[in-house]
Design a protein around this motif. Structure first.
Motif, PDB file in Angstrom:
ATOM      1  N   ALA A  30      -5.484 -11.233  -4.671  1.00 44.25           N
ATOM      2  CA  ALA A  30      -6.435 -10.676  -5.638  1.00 44.25           C
ATOM      3  C   ALA A  30      -7.140  -9.459  -5.058  1.00 44.25           C
ATOM      4  CB  ALA A  30      -7.457 -11.744  -6.034  1.00 44.25           C
ATOM      5  N   THR A  31      -7.498  -9.528  -3.794  1.00 41.35           N
ATOM      6  CA  THR A  31      -8.141  -8.388  -3.127  1.00 41.35           C
ATOM      7  C   THR A  31      -7.192  -7.192  -3.075  1.00 41.35           C
ATOM      8  OG1 THR A  31      -9.515  -9.858  -1.783  1.00 41.35           O
ATOM      9  CG2 THR A  31      -9.207  -7.604  -0.980  1.00 41.35           C
ATOM     10  N   LEU A  32      -5.916  -7.463  -2.804  1.00 41.61           N
ATOM     11  CA  LEU A  32      -4.923  -6.399  -2.729  1.00 41.61           C
ATOM     12  C   LEU A  32      -4.722  -5.739  -4.094  1.00 41.61           C
ATOM     13  CD1 LEU A  32      -3.006  -5.084  -0.623  1.00 41.61           C
ATOM     14  CD2 LEU A  32      -1.263  -6.740  -1.335  1.00 41.61           C
ATOM     15  N   VAL A  33      -4.685  -6.544  -5.145  1.00 41.27           N
ATOM     16  CA  VAL A  33      -4.542  -6.005  -6.499  1.00 41.27           C
ATOM     17  C   VAL A  33      -5.690  -5.060  -6.812  1.00 41.27           C
ATOM     18  CG1 VAL A  33      -4.586  -6.573  -8.954  1.00 41.27           C
ATOM     19  CG2 VAL A  33      -3.190  -7.934  -7.392  1.00 41.27           C
TER      20      VAL A  33
ATOM     21  N   GLY B 189      -5.401  -0.616  -7.380  1.00 42.65           N
ATOM     22  CA  GLY B 189      -5.483  -0.025  -8.717  1.00 42.65           C
ATOM     23  C   GLY B 189      -5.548  -0.985  -9.872  1.00 42.65           C
ATOM     24  N   GLY B 190      -5.589  -2.286  -9.596  1.00 42.39           N
ATOM     25  CA  GLY B 190      -5.751  -3.251 -10.668  1.00 42.39           C
ATOM     26  C   GLY B 190      -4.451  -3.747 -11.258  1.00 42.39           C
ATOM     27  N   SER B 191      -4.574  -4.652 -12.213  1.00 46.74           N
ATOM     28  CA  SER B 191      -3.430  -5.385 -12.747  1.00 46.74           C
ATOM     29  C   SER B 191      -2.466  -4.528 -13.564  1.00 46.74           C
ATOM     30  CB  SER B 191      -3.921  -6.555 -13.595  1.00 46.74           C
ATOM     31  OG  SER B 191      -4.736  -6.094 -14.656  1.00 46.74           O
ATOM     32  N   GLU B 192      -2.867  -3.322 -13.924  1.00 48.45           N
ATOM     33  CA  GLU B 192      -1.940  -2.429 -14.628  1.00 48.45           C
ATOM     34  C   GLU B 192      -0.823  -1.957 -13.699  1.00 48.45           C
ATOM     35  OE1 GLU B 192      -1.915   1.915 -16.915  1.00 48.45           O
ATOM     36  OE2 GLU B 192      -3.821   0.985 -16.363  1.00 48.45           O
ATOM     37  N   HIS B 193      -1.146  -1.885 -12.407  1.00 44.26           N
ATOM     38  CA  HIS B 193      -0.198  -1.344 -11.428  1.00 44.26           C
ATOM     39  C   HIS B 193       0.340  -2.391 -10.461  1.00 44.26           C
ATOM     40  CE1 HIS B 193      -1.411   2.622 -12.793  1.00 44.26           C
ATOM     41  NE2 HIS B 193      -2.671   2.280 -12.594  1.00 44.26           N
ATOM     42  N   VAL B 194      -0.411  -3.481 -10.272  1.00 41.54           N
ATOM     43  CA  VAL B 194      -0.033  -4.504  -9.294  1.00 41.54           C
ATOM     44  C   VAL B 194      -0.201  -5.879  -9.932  1.00 41.54           C
ATOM     45  CG1 VAL B 194      -0.407  -5.418  -6.977  1.00 41.54           C
ATOM     46  CG2 VAL B 194      -0.886  -3.007  -7.441  1.00 41.54           C
ATOM     47  N   HIS B 195       0.827  -6.701  -9.815  1.00 42.13           N
ATOM     48  CA  HIS B 195       0.765  -8.075 -10.321  1.00 42.13           C
ATOM     49  C   HIS B 195       0.855  -9.030  -9.143  1.00 42.13           C
ATOM     50  CE1 HIS B 195       1.392 -11.617 -12.783  1.00 42.13           C
ATOM     51  NE2 HIS B 195       2.478 -11.895 -12.069  1.00 42.13           N
TER      52      HIS B 195
ATOM     53  N   ARG C 213       0.841  -1.217   0.000  1.00 41.32           N
ATOM     54  CA  ARG C 213       0.000   0.000   0.000  1.00 41.32           C
ATOM     55  C   ARG C 213       0.868   1.257   0.000  1.00 41.32           C
ATOM     56  NH1 ARG C 213      -2.857  -3.362   4.025  1.00 41.32           N
ATOM     57  NH2 ARG C 213      -4.724  -4.187   2.987  1.00 41.32           N
ATOM     58  N   LYS C 214       1.897   1.246   0.812  1.00 39.49           N
ATOM     59  CA  LYS C 214       2.743   2.438   0.943  1.00 39.49           C
ATOM     60  C   LYS C 214       3.508   2.718  -0.358  1.00 39.49           C
ATOM     61  CE  LYS C 214       3.036   4.365   4.255  1.00 39.49           C
ATOM     62  NZ  LYS C 214       2.361   5.590   4.768  1.00 39.49           N
ATOM     63  N   PHE C 215       4.051   1.676  -0.970  1.00 40.65           N
ATOM     64  CA  PHE C 215       4.813   1.866  -2.207  1.00 40.65           C
ATOM     65  C   PHE C 215       3.899   2.261  -3.369  1.00 40.65           C
ATOM     66  CE2 PHE C 215       8.289   0.231   0.131  1.00 40.65           C
ATOM     67  CZ  PHE C 215       9.451   0.487  -0.589  1.00 40.65           C
ATOM     68  N   ARG C 216       2.717   1.695  -3.432  1.00 39.07           N
ATOM     69  CA  ARG C 216       1.794   2.089  -4.498  1.00 39.07           C
ATOM     70  C   ARG C 216       1.396   3.556  -4.342  1.00 39.07           C
ATOM     71  NH1 ARG C 216       1.089   2.458  -8.378  1.00 39.07           N
ATOM     72  NH2 ARG C 216      -1.178   2.625  -8.561  1.00 39.07           N
ATOM     73  N   ALA C 217       1.172   3.986  -3.107  1.00 42.52           N
ATOM     74  CA  ALA C 217       0.807   5.384  -2.864  1.00 42.52           C
ATOM     75  C   ALA C 217       1.925   6.327  -3.295  1.00 42.52           C
ATOM     76  CB  ALA C 217       0.480   5.600  -1.386  1.00 42.52           C
ATOM     77  N   ALA C 218       3.158   5.819  -3.293  1.00 45.11           N
ATOM     78  CA  ALA C 218       4.313   6.623  -3.709  1.00 45.11           C
ATOM     79  C   ALA C 218       4.598   6.494  -5.199  1.00 45.11           C
ATOM     80  CB  ALA C 218       5.539   6.216  -2.901  1.00 45.11           C
ATOM     81  N   GLY C 219       3.742   5.772  -5.925  1.00 48.36           N
ATOM     82  CA  GLY C 219       3.874   5.690  -7.369  1.00 48.36           C
ATOM     83  C   GLY C 219       4.606   4.480  -7.908  1.00 48.36           C
ATOM     84  N   TRP C 220       4.967   3.530  -7.039  1.00 47.14           N
ATOM     85  CA  TRP C 220       5.657   2.332  -7.492  1.00 47.14           C
ATOM     86  C   TRP C 220       4.669   1.328  -8.081  1.00 47.14           C
ATOM     87  CZ3 TRP C 220      10.908   0.615  -6.210  1.00 47.14           C
ATOM     88  CH2 TRP C 220      11.691   1.615  -5.601  1.00 47.14           C
ATOM     89  N   LYS C 221       5.137   0.546  -9.044  1.00 43.02           N
ATOM     90  CA  LYS C 221       4.433  -0.666  -9.460  1.00 43.02           C
ATOM     91  C   LYS C 221       4.860  -1.777  -8.510  1.00 43.02           C
ATOM     92  CE  LYS C 221       4.165  -1.532 -13.894  1.00 43.02           C
ATOM     93  NZ  LYS C 221       4.565  -1.703 -15.325  1.00 43.02           N
ATOM     94  N   ALA C 222       3.952  -2.711  -8.244  1.00 44.14           N
ATOM     95  CA  ALA C 222       4.255  -3.728  -7.247  1.00 44.14           C
ATOM     96  C   ALA C 222       3.934  -5.129  -7.755  1.00 44.14           C
ATOM     97  CB  ALA C 222       3.481  -3.457  -5.959  1.00 44.14           C
ATOM     98  N   ILE C 223       4.830  -6.041  -7.453  1.00 45.08           N
ATOM     99  CA  ILE C 223       4.571  -7.467  -7.610  1.00 45.08           C
ATOM    100  C   ILE C 223       4.400  -8.011  -6.194  1.00 45.08           C
ATOM    101  CG2 ILE C 223       5.466  -9.679  -8.438  1.00 45.08           C
ATOM    102  CD1 ILE C 223       7.431  -7.858 -10.181  1.00 45.08           C
ATOM    103  N   VAL C 224       3.239  -8.555  -5.902  1.00 44.14           N
ATOM    104  CA  VAL C 224       2.947  -9.035  -4.556  1.00 44.14           C
ATOM    105  C   VAL C 224       2.854 -10.556  -4.584  1.00 44.14           C
ATOM    106  CG1 VAL C 224       1.859  -6.925  -3.722  1.00 44.14           C
ATOM    107  CG2 VAL C 224       0.465  -8.602  -4.933  1.00 44.14           C
ATOM    108  N   THR C 225       3.533 -11.202  -3.655  1.00 43.79           N
ATOM    109  CA  THR C 225       3.550 -12.659  -3.629  1.00 43.79           C
ATOM    110  C   THR C 225       3.103 -13.161  -2.265  1.00 43.79           C
ATOM    111  OG1 THR C 225       5.753 -13.231  -2.760  1.00 43.79           O
ATOM    112  CG2 THR C 225       5.644 -12.408  -5.034  1.00 43.79           C
TER     113      THR C 225
END
Length: 251
Positions: free
Chosen positions: A40-43, A47-53, A20-32
């Motif tokens: 899936a809930t976190l994605v 902001g969806g699969s464009e920003h989080v995988h 959450r913190k990195f996305r708010a700062a504009g990072w793309k994130a891969i979450v495992t």
């Protein structure tokens, strides 16, 4: 400068707060993590699969790690930062009464899984002059009764981080060991097999570190100028300090 971060163990606690913190700062994130539904809930939340995988796998499974990295979408293959957050503690018994299976699980997760995904991503991180942040613990430095193998694994993480720094000198890759003390998360429920009373007793009135505090620290480290490396950060809540030595007395 924002880039792409891969966060292991992102289904709860430190990992989810960090995403959450990195996305708010504009990072793309891969979450495992192992729990695909939580990922899936976190994605969706972020902001969806464009920003989080999301990549659902068990960090103990080397083949699954390889498959997840090999199948990263084009827009997520350039990993700039690896945050090795996945880890666990199991059991509070002294060594002579501990479960060997729990010891092996902690080693497989906290040590073997961490080094496996790190080794897999090193070529990319070197190419991109990226960074690695490893989640260790104050248990790496200060032993306590019942800490046995958990403390040993976190001491490994700390020393491995320092060794990586030495080996990666001249590559531009930064490496940091984060070593928190008492933090409130699902960690303790896992360690005690879901004992809510033990959880409440540990955190009651302690004003413990929260996952968001860890996330803010990780973002600060990642946001420093590329010529700056933070080797290690040891942190505790103000309420926590150092215990005395044990003395076993004869009668």
């Amino acid at each position: 400068m924002a880039g792409t971060v891969l966060i292991t163990g992102a289904t709860a606690g430190f990992g989810a707060a960090t995403a959450r913190k990195f996305r708010a700062a504009g990072w793309k994130a891969i979450v495992t993590g192992r729990r695909a539904d939580r990922l899936a809930t976190l994605v969706e939340e972020l902001g969806g699969s464009e920003h989080v995988h999301a990549a659902a796998f068990d960090i103990q499974d080397e083949a699954a790690i390889d498959a997840a990295i090999d199948s990263l979408p084009e827009g997520f293959r350039g990993v700039d930062l690896l945050i090795n957050n996945a880890g666990l503690a199991l059991g509070t018994a002294p060594a002579q009464k501990s479960d060997l299976g729990q010891w092996r699980t902690m080693i497989a997760t906290n040590v073997t899984g961490l080094v496996t995904i790190t080794h897999r991503l090193l070529p990319t991180l070197i190419e991109r002059k990226g960074a690695i942040i490893n989640l260790s613990s104050v248990a790496a430095t200060y032993p306590y009764a019942g800490g046995n193998v958990y403390g040993g694994t976190k001491a490994f993480v700390r020393q491995f981080s320092l060794g990586l720094r030495s080996d990666l000198a001249g590559t531009g890759v930064r490496v940091t060991s984060i070593e928190p003390g008492l933090c409130e998360s699902e960690f303790t429920l896992v360690r005690t097999g879901g004992d809510q009373a033990a959880y409440d007793a540990l955190y009651g009135g302690a004003n413990a570190i929260q996952p968001v505090d860890i996330a803010e620290t990780l973002l600060w480290v990642a946001s420093l100028p590329p010529h700056m490396n933070i080797n290690a950060i040891e942190m505790m809540p103000v309420s926590q300090s150092f215990a005395g030595f044990q003395i076993a007395r004869t009668k």
